[in-house]
Write a protein that holds these residues in place. Structure first.
Motif, PDB file in Angstrom:
ATOM      1  N   GLN A  71       2.082   6.085   9.173  1.00 51.46           N
ATOM      2  CA  GLN A  71       1.924   4.684   8.818  1.00 51.46           C
ATOM      3  C   GLN A  71       2.933   4.278   7.746  1.00 51.46           C
ATOM      4  OE1 GLN A  71      -2.183   4.146   7.714  1.00 51.46           O
ATOM      5  NE2 GLN A  71      -2.946   4.632   9.747  1.00 51.46           N
ATOM      6  N   ARG A  72       2.822   3.031   7.301  1.00 49.77           N
ATOM      7  CA  ARG A  72       3.742   2.528   6.280  1.00 49.77           C
ATOM      8  C   ARG A  72       3.617   3.288   4.975  1.00 49.77           C
ATOM      9  NH1 ARG A  72       2.572  -3.766   6.068  1.00 49.77           N
ATOM     10  NH2 ARG A  72       0.453  -2.909   6.210  1.00 49.77           N
ATOM     11  N   THR A  73       2.449   3.896   4.747  1.00 51.53           N
ATOM     12  CA  THR A  73       2.241   4.673   3.524  1.00 51.53           C
ATOM     13  C   THR A  73       2.995   5.996   3.546  1.00 51.53           C
ATOM     14  OG1 THR A  73       0.235   5.610   4.508  1.00 51.53           O
ATOM     15  CG2 THR A  73      -0.031   3.679   3.086  1.00 51.53           C
ATOM     16  N   GLY A  74       3.549   6.362   4.723  1.00 50.40           N
ATOM     17  CA  GLY A  74       4.286   7.611   4.830  1.00 50.40           C
ATOM     18  C   GLY A  74       3.455   8.772   5.332  1.00 50.40           C
ATOM     19  N   VAL A  75       2.167   8.554   5.546  1.00 47.30           N
ATOM     20  CA  VAL A  75       1.288   9.600   6.058  1.00 47.30           C
ATOM     21  C   VAL A  75       0.512   9.060   7.250  1.00 47.30           C
ATOM     22  CG1 VAL A  75       1.053  10.734   3.807  1.00 47.30           C
ATOM     23  CG2 VAL A  75      -0.597   8.982   4.491  1.00 47.30           C
ATOM     24  N   SER A  76      -0.115   9.961   7.997  1.00 50.48           N
ATOM     25  CA  SER A  76      -0.906   9.544   9.153  1.00 50.48           C
ATOM     26  C   SER A  76      -2.308   9.147   8.723  1.00 50.48           C
ATOM     27  CB  SER A  76      -0.989  10.682  10.171  1.00 50.48           C
ATOM     28  OG  SER A  76      -1.774  11.753   9.648  1.00 50.48           O
ATOM     29  N   GLN A  77      -3.058   8.535   9.657  1.00 52.25           N
ATOM     30  CA  GLN A  77      -4.440   8.177   9.362  1.00 52.25           C
ATOM     31  C   GLN A  77      -5.278   9.418   9.089  1.00 52.25           C
ATOM     32  OE1 GLN A  77      -5.922   5.188   8.835  1.00 52.25           O
ATOM     33  NE2 GLN A  77      -7.661   6.463   8.246  1.00 52.25           N
ATOM     34  N   GLN A 214      -7.829   0.915  -4.462  1.00 54.55           N
ATOM     35  CA  GLN A 214      -6.862   1.994  -4.310  1.00 54.55           C
ATOM     36  C   GLN A 214      -5.740   1.776  -5.309  1.00 54.55           C
ATOM     37  OE1 GLN A 214      -5.805   2.065  -0.104  1.00 54.55           O
ATOM     38  NE2 GLN A 214      -7.393   3.582   0.290  1.00 54.55           N
ATOM     39  N   ALA A 215      -5.480   2.812  -6.104  1.00 58.05           N
ATOM     40  CA  ALA A 215      -4.458   2.735  -7.147  1.00 58.05           C
ATOM     41  C   ALA A 215      -3.260   3.601  -6.752  1.00 58.05           C
ATOM     42  CB  ALA A 215      -5.033   3.207  -8.481  1.00 58.05           C
ATOM     43  N   TYR A 216      -2.056   3.054  -6.927  1.00 59.79           N
ATOM     44  CA  TYR A 216      -0.829   3.771  -6.591  1.00 59.79           C
ATOM     45  C   TYR A 216      -0.125   4.175  -7.886  1.00 59.79           C
ATOM     46  CZ  TYR A 216      -1.603   1.941  -1.913  1.00 59.79           C
ATOM     47  OH  TYR A 216      -2.150   1.639  -0.703  1.00 59.79           O
ATOM     48  N   GLU A 217       0.144   5.475  -7.991  1.00 62.29           N
ATOM     49  CA  GLU A 217       0.753   6.009  -9.212  1.00 62.29           C
ATOM     50  C   GLU A 217       1.724   7.112  -8.819  1.00 62.29           C
ATOM     51  OE1 GLU A 217      -0.667   8.006 -13.483  1.00 62.29           O
ATOM     52  OE2 GLU A 217      -2.098   7.711 -11.855  1.00 62.29           O
ATOM     53  N   GLY A 218       3.014   6.859  -9.034  1.00 61.23           N
ATOM     54  CA  GLY A 218       4.011   7.872  -8.724  1.00 61.23           C
ATOM     55  C   GLY A 218       4.027   8.294  -7.267  1.00 61.23           C
ATOM     56  N   GLY A 219       3.741   7.359  -6.366  1.00 63.63           N
ATOM     57  CA  GLY A 219       3.733   7.680  -4.944  1.00 63.63           C
ATOM     58  C   GLY A 219       2.426   8.245  -4.438  1.00 63.63           C
ATOM     59  N   ASN A 220       1.471   8.496  -5.327  1.00 63.84           N
ATOM     60  CA  ASN A 220       0.172   9.041  -4.932  1.00 63.84           C
ATOM     61  C   ASN A 220      -0.868   7.923  -4.848  1.00 63.84           C
ATOM     62  OD1 ASN A 220       1.067  11.765  -4.912  1.00 63.84           O
ATOM     63  ND2 ASN A 220       0.922  11.812  -7.150  1.00 63.84           N
ATOM     64  N   LEU A 221      -1.784   8.086  -3.912  1.00 69.74           N
ATOM     65  CA  LEU A 221      -2.856   7.115  -3.695  1.00 69.74           C
ATOM     66  C   LEU A 221      -4.158   7.691  -4.216  1.00 69.74           C
ATOM     67  CD1 LEU A 221      -4.015   4.536  -2.282  1.00 69.74           C
ATOM     68  CD2 LEU A 221      -4.298   5.965  -0.253  1.00 69.74           C
ATOM     69  N   MET A 271      -5.624   4.689 -16.400  1.00 65.94           N
ATOM     70  CA  MET A 271      -4.483   5.216 -15.650  1.00 65.94           C
ATOM     71  C   MET A 271      -3.261   4.356 -15.970  1.00 65.94           C
ATOM     72  SD  MET A 271      -6.533   5.736 -12.027  1.00 65.94           S
ATOM     73  CE  MET A 271      -5.159   6.501 -11.162  1.00 65.94           C
ATOM     74  N   PRO A 272      -2.671   4.546 -17.148  1.00 60.37           N
ATOM     75  CA  PRO A 272      -1.612   3.630 -17.614  1.00 60.37           C
ATOM     76  C   PRO A 272      -0.355   3.614 -16.755  1.00 60.37           C
ATOM     77  CG  PRO A 272      -1.809   5.567 -19.039  1.00 60.37           C
ATOM     78  CD  PRO A 272      -2.978   5.599 -18.119  1.00 60.37           C
ATOM     79  N   ASN A 273      -0.144   4.636 -15.917  1.00 64.37           N
ATOM     80  CA  ASN A 273       1.070   4.703 -15.106  1.00 64.37           C
ATOM     81  C   ASN A 273       0.909   4.079 -13.719  1.00 64.37           C
ATOM     82  OD1 ASN A 273       2.511   6.081 -17.136  1.00 64.37           O
ATOM     83  ND2 ASN A 273       1.637   8.036 -16.480  1.00 64.37           N
ATOM     84  N   VAL A 274      -0.238   3.504 -13.460  1.00 66.70           N
ATOM     85  CA  VAL A 274      -0.462   2.863 -12.166  1.00 66.70           C
ATOM     86  C   VAL A 274       0.486   1.667 -12.021  1.00 66.70           C
ATOM     87  CG1 VAL A 274      -2.092   1.372 -10.927  1.00 66.70           C
ATOM     88  CG2 VAL A 274      -2.833   3.594 -11.780  1.00 66.70           C
TER      89      VAL A 274
END
Length: 332
Positions: A71-77, A214-221, A271-274
């Motif tokens: 998917q657009r997130t770079g991973v599969s469902q 859902q929070a995105y931080e450094g490419g991680n969900l 999570m200050p880096n989000v």
């Protein structure tokens, strides 16, 4: 048939291991209700998978010959659902197909198998679909022993069945009936509806709700669930932006937008880096509670009744509009 049945969500790749999925359906028919990841071609596939994982008691994952559509997130469902299940600490068992050394499987699938193998998971390996029935029984027995849950469905009694068949309007009528007086009914103009307020609200006061995002931080969900304080004045301002007639789903969307306007700053407290927060959703319990409070305060009223909640439409009362008109909210 057992009196208690559990909800098990099946994580799987698109159109892969169909005979294994059929074996799961047959095995669990007396014990559980099953939901499955749906095709990644559907725009709501990720939301559906996350909601199923949120509500389920156990999770089973099938890793076969396919990683699934990226998917657009770079991973599969399948990968995304696995991350959601781990983030929610759901009891999980994994059925993994053995692949020969010369098997042609994708790099993404190889890396995903390595990830799942490294982490603390109950893994069960199979060679063909013929091996699967005994393996499922063993996996289910083990997870029931290691992870006892208090959830599940119990056969409903007559009172529960009656409640489940009621429309939202009927349930609210029961809830509010204790606040009604024995006065004789008489025609009342909407302009005087303020007299029917049973649970008055102070605009400057706040309520606390739970929301997920859902929070995105450094490419991680990361899935987060947090409390958030909202003032009644903020809620009133949001309600004034709703169309004249709205459904319960429309109320939910309005609350989600209000939460979204505050969520990133709220999440950054821990999570200050989000760098982004998305898919903010008020909890269903808090949404139901809020709707009851709005009815009790005479802020909203039904305009269209239906046999199901989705068929019922609401509108703001004259009292709520007048309250907003006479407050400082309109200057915001």
């Amino acid at each position: 048939m057992p009196n208690r049945r559990y909800h098990i969500h099946i994580i799987c790749a698109d159109n892969d291991q169909l005979l294994v999925l059929d074996s799961l359906a047959i095995f669990f028919q007396p014990f559980a209700f099953l939901t499955y990841d749906v095709s990644s071609q559907l725009p709501t596939a990720s939301l559906y998978g996350r909601q199923c994982i949120d509500s389920c008691d156990y999770v089973a994952m099938i890793i076969g010959d396919s990683y699934g559509t990226v998917q657009r997130t770079g991973v599969s469902q399948m990968h995304l659902s696995y991350l959601n299940a781990k983030a929610k600490s759901k009891p999980l068992f994994v059925l993994v197909k053995n692949h020969p050394q010369d098997a042609l499987i994708s790099r993404q699938l190889q890396e995903f198998i390595k990830l799942v193998t490294r982490q603390d998971n109950q893994l069960y390996y199979y060679d063909t679909e013929a091996d699967i029935e005994k393996l499922i029984a063993k996996a289910y027995d083990n997870i029931m022993v290691d992870h006892k849950v208090t959830g599940g469905w119990v056969r409903a009694n007559e009172e529960t069945i009656k409640f489940s068949n009621q429309s939202v309007a009927e349930r609210f009528a029961d809830i509010l009936s204790t606040n009604k007086t024995d006065k004789k009914d008489s025609p009342v103009d909407e302009a005087f509806a303020a007299d029917s307020v049973s649970q008055p609200i102070v605009l400057t006061e706040a309520i606390e709700i739970q929301y997920s995002a859902q929070a995105y931080e450094g490419g991680n969900l990361t899935d987060v669930t947090r409390p958030l304080a909202l003032t009644w004045e903020e809620i009133l301002v949001s309600l004034m932006k709703i169309p004249s007639n709205f459904s319960s789903y429309g109320l939910q969307n309005t609350m989600n937008r209000l939460i979204a306007s505050k969520a990133e700053q709220d999440v950054k407290q821990d999570m200050p880096n989000v760098h982004a927060v998305s898919r903010c959703q008020i909890s269903q319990d808090d949404l139901n509670k809020l709707q009851r409070q709005l009815v009790g305060a005479n802020w909203i009223q039904l305009t269209t009744y239906g046999t199901r909640a989705s068929q019922e439409l609401w509108k703001l009362t004259f009292y709520a509009k007048n309250l907003w008109k006479n407050s400082d909210s309109q200057s915001q």
